[in-house]
Design a protein around this motif. Structure first.
Motif, PDB file in Angstrom:
ATOM      1  N   GLU A   1       6.455  -0.132   0.703  1.00  0.00           N
ATOM      2  CA  GLU A   1       5.038  -0.512   0.689  1.00  0.00           C
ATOM      3  C   GLU A   1       4.166   0.629   1.218  1.00  0.00           C
ATOM      4  O   GLU A   1       3.084   0.895   0.680  1.00  0.00           O
ATOM      5  CB  GLU A   1       4.803  -1.785   1.512  1.00  0.00           C
ATOM      6  CG  GLU A   1       3.360  -2.246   1.520  1.00  0.00           C
ATOM      7  CD  GLU A   1       2.753  -2.432   0.129  1.00  0.00           C
ATOM      8  OE1 GLU A   1       1.551  -2.110  -0.045  1.00  0.00           O
ATOM      9  OE2 GLU A   1       3.464  -2.885  -0.800  1.00  0.00           O
ATOM     10  N   THR A   2       4.623   1.321   2.250  1.00  0.00           N
ATOM     11  CA  THR A   2       3.861   2.452   2.794  1.00  0.00           C
ATOM     12  C   THR A   2       3.792   3.589   1.779  1.00  0.00           C
ATOM     13  O   THR A   2       2.724   4.189   1.590  1.00  0.00           O
ATOM     14  CB  THR A   2       4.501   2.942   4.120  1.00  0.00           C
ATOM     15  OG1 THR A   2       4.538   1.845   5.029  1.00  0.00           O
ATOM     16  CG2 THR A   2       3.697   4.072   4.734  1.00  0.00           C
TER      17      THR A   2
ATOM     18  N   ARG B   1       4.019   3.272  -1.464  1.00  0.00           N
ATOM     19  CA  ARG B   1       3.141   2.811  -2.542  1.00  0.00           C
ATOM     20  C   ARG B   1       1.666   2.902  -2.124  1.00  0.00           C
ATOM     21  O   ARG B   1       0.839   3.445  -2.840  1.00  0.00           O
ATOM     22  CB  ARG B   1       3.504   1.376  -2.932  1.00  0.00           C
ATOM     23  CG  ARG B   1       2.645   0.836  -4.068  1.00  0.00           C
ATOM     24  CD  ARG B   1       3.180  -0.441  -4.653  1.00  0.00           C
ATOM     25  NE  ARG B   1       4.513  -0.320  -5.214  1.00  0.00           N
ATOM     26  CZ  ARG B   1       4.790   0.324  -6.353  1.00  0.00           C
ATOM     27  NH1 ARG B   1       3.831   0.917  -7.042  1.00  0.00           N
ATOM     28  NH2 ARG B   1       6.018   0.371  -6.807  1.00  0.00           N
ATOM     29  N   ARG B   2       1.356   2.374  -0.941  1.00  0.00           N
ATOM     30  CA  ARG B   2      -0.034   2.336  -0.486  1.00  0.00           C
ATOM     31  C   ARG B   2      -0.618   3.740  -0.271  1.00  0.00           C
ATOM     32  O   ARG B   2      -1.752   4.015  -0.662  1.00  0.00           O
ATOM     33  CB  ARG B   2      -0.126   1.529   0.815  1.00  0.00           C
ATOM     34  CG  ARG B   2      -1.552   1.414   1.371  1.00  0.00           C
ATOM     35  CD  ARG B   2      -1.600   0.803   2.763  1.00  0.00           C
ATOM     36  NE  ARG B   2      -0.934   1.701   3.702  1.00  0.00           N
ATOM     37  CZ  ARG B   2       0.066   1.334   4.507  1.00  0.00           C
ATOM     38  NH1 ARG B   2       0.525   0.104   4.506  1.00  0.00           N
ATOM     39  NH2 ARG B   2       0.610   2.206   5.336  1.00  0.00           N
ATOM     40  N   ASP B   3       0.162   4.617   0.369  1.00  0.00           N
ATOM     41  CA  ASP B   3      -0.388   5.913   0.770  1.00  0.00           C
ATOM     42  C   ASP B   3      -0.185   7.028  -0.241  1.00  0.00           C
ATOM     43  O   ASP B   3      -0.791   8.087  -0.109  1.00  0.00           O
ATOM     44  CB  ASP B   3       0.201   6.329   2.119  1.00  0.00           C
ATOM     45  CG  ASP B   3      -0.263   5.423   3.240  1.00  0.00           C
ATOM     46  OD1 ASP B   3      -1.365   4.849   3.136  1.00  0.00           O
ATOM     47  OD2 ASP B   3       0.482   5.282   4.227  1.00  0.00           O
TER      48      ASP B   3
ATOM     49  N   ARG C   1       3.281   9.865   8.368  1.00  0.00           N
ATOM     50  CA  ARG C   1       2.957   8.451   8.155  1.00  0.00           C
ATOM     51  C   ARG C   1       4.217   7.664   7.834  1.00  0.00           C
ATOM     52  O   ARG C   1       4.453   6.590   8.378  1.00  0.00           O
ATOM     53  CB  ARG C   1       1.934   8.334   7.025  1.00  0.00           C
ATOM     54  CG  ARG C   1       1.565   6.949   6.595  1.00  0.00           C
ATOM     55  CD  ARG C   1       0.396   6.294   7.290  1.00  0.00           C
ATOM     56  NE  ARG C   1      -0.691   7.120   7.678  1.00  0.00           N
ATOM     57  CZ  ARG C   1      -1.908   7.116   7.133  1.00  0.00           C
ATOM     58  NH1 ARG C   1      -2.170   6.321   6.117  1.00  0.00           N
ATOM     59  NH2 ARG C   1      -2.861   7.875   7.617  1.00  0.00           N
TER      60      ARG C   1
ATOM     61  N   ASP D   1      -0.626   4.344  -4.918  1.00  0.00           N
ATOM     62  CA  ASP D   1      -1.880   3.624  -5.149  1.00  0.00           C
ATOM     63  C   ASP D   1      -3.111   4.529  -5.076  1.00  0.00           C
ATOM     64  O   ASP D   1      -4.187   4.139  -5.524  1.00  0.00           O
ATOM     65  CB  ASP D   1      -2.047   2.479  -4.144  1.00  0.00           C
ATOM     66  CG  ASP D   1      -1.058   1.347  -4.366  1.00  0.00           C
ATOM     67  OD1 ASP D   1      -0.374   1.341  -5.415  1.00  0.00           O
ATOM     68  OD2 ASP D   1      -0.970   0.469  -3.483  1.00  0.00           O
ATOM     69  N   GLN D   2      -2.967   5.713  -4.533  1.00  0.00           N
ATOM     70  CA  GLN D   2      -4.097   6.622  -4.386  1.00  0.00           C
ATOM     71  C   GLN D   2      -4.307   7.503  -5.617  1.00  0.00           C
ATOM     72  O   GLN D   2      -5.324   8.189  -5.727  1.00  0.00           O
ATOM     73  CB  GLN D   2      -3.914   7.522  -3.152  1.00  0.00           C
ATOM     74  CG  GLN D   2      -3.747   6.758  -1.856  1.00  0.00           C
ATOM     75  CD  GLN D   2      -4.853   5.744  -1.636  1.00  0.00           C
ATOM     76  OE1 GLN D   2      -6.037   6.060  -1.751  1.00  0.00           O
ATOM     77  NE2 GLN D   2      -4.472   4.509  -1.343  1.00  0.00           N
TER      78      GLN D   2
ATOM     79  N   GLN E   1       5.862   4.802  10.370  1.00  0.00           N
ATOM     80  CA  GLN E   1       6.027   3.425   9.921  1.00  0.00           C
ATOM     81  C   GLN E   1       7.470   2.977  10.083  1.00  0.00           C
ATOM     82  O   GLN E   1       7.748   1.887  10.584  1.00  0.00           O
ATOM     83  CB  GLN E   1       5.577   3.283   8.450  1.00  0.00           C
ATOM     84  CG  GLN E   1       5.786   1.901   7.850  1.00  0.00           C
ATOM     85  CD  GLN E   1       7.194   1.667   7.321  1.00  0.00           C
ATOM     86  OE1 GLN E   1       7.789   2.540   6.692  1.00  0.00           O
ATOM     87  NE2 GLN E   1       7.745   0.489   7.591  1.00  0.00           N
TER      88      GLN E   1
END
Length: 190
Positions: free
Chosen positions: A145-146, A148-150, A53, A153-154, A57
């Motif tokens: 951001e990727t 953090r998001r993947d 991922r 943040d999980q 990205q």
């Protein structure tokens, strides 16, 4: 249940026939039990999916592969934005030949240049150029951001703390033999 005759079935059958815990008699192999198999495969698949991922990205948004991005980060954090090629290999957990190939590709793009090492005529420095720094600065927000998001943040704060502890434990184990140097910038590194 594994298909008939698979290695997993043979391991499971052999392990269940063995009355003693640990290695299978005569083989010396400490097979994973069912829960350990699930843990191992979940960990391996998760790492592969995350790295894929992150790599996708970066390539889509910036044309940078993850391994090059990490090398550019290492160079950006180094004094004078330069490292000996061997130090770049060590800090990016890559072989010297892989780093040499990567630096050649990044030189073609104008991101890095090689310079003779002033203190050792045999060695070379990889130096991050202004163009390379600009490419890194352009790629960093999307990458962060990727991540953090993947990843971040999980997980809950407790899980993040556990993940860091697990990583530090494994990193210490993998580097304590001396066959792999501690990764500069991480706990336990000089």
């Amino acid at each position: 249940m594994a298909p008939s005759g698979t290695l997993i079935e043979v391991q499971s059958t052999t392990a269940s026939q063995d009355a003693e815990p640990g290695p299978v008699a005569g083989e010396g192999t400490r097979w994973l039990d069912d829960d350990e198999q699930v843990t191992w495969r979940t960990f391996l698949s998760t790492m592969q999916l995350l790295l894929d991922r992150f790599d996708r990205q970066l390539q889509q948004d910036s044309g940078i592969v993850l391994t090059y991005y990490e090398m550019l980060v290492r160079l950006s954090e180094a004094p004078d934005r330069s490292l000996r090629m061997s130090e770049l290999a060590e800090s990016s957990l890559s072989s010297r030949s892989r780093v040499s190939h990567a630096v050649a590709r990044m030189e073609e793009r104008g991101w890095v240049r090689r310079e003779a090492c002033p203190t050792d005529g045999r060695g070379y420095l990889a130096v991050l150029t202004d163009e390379g720094f600009a490419a890194l600065a352009q790629a960093a927000p999307g990458h962060v951001e990727t991540v953090r998001r993947d990843l971040f943040d999980q997980l809950s704060p407790t899980q993040l703390e556990q993940l860091r502890g697990i990583g530090e434990t494994l990193m210490a184990h993998l580097t304590e033999t001396g066959s792999v140097s501690p990764v500069p910038g991480l706990p336990g590194a000089p």
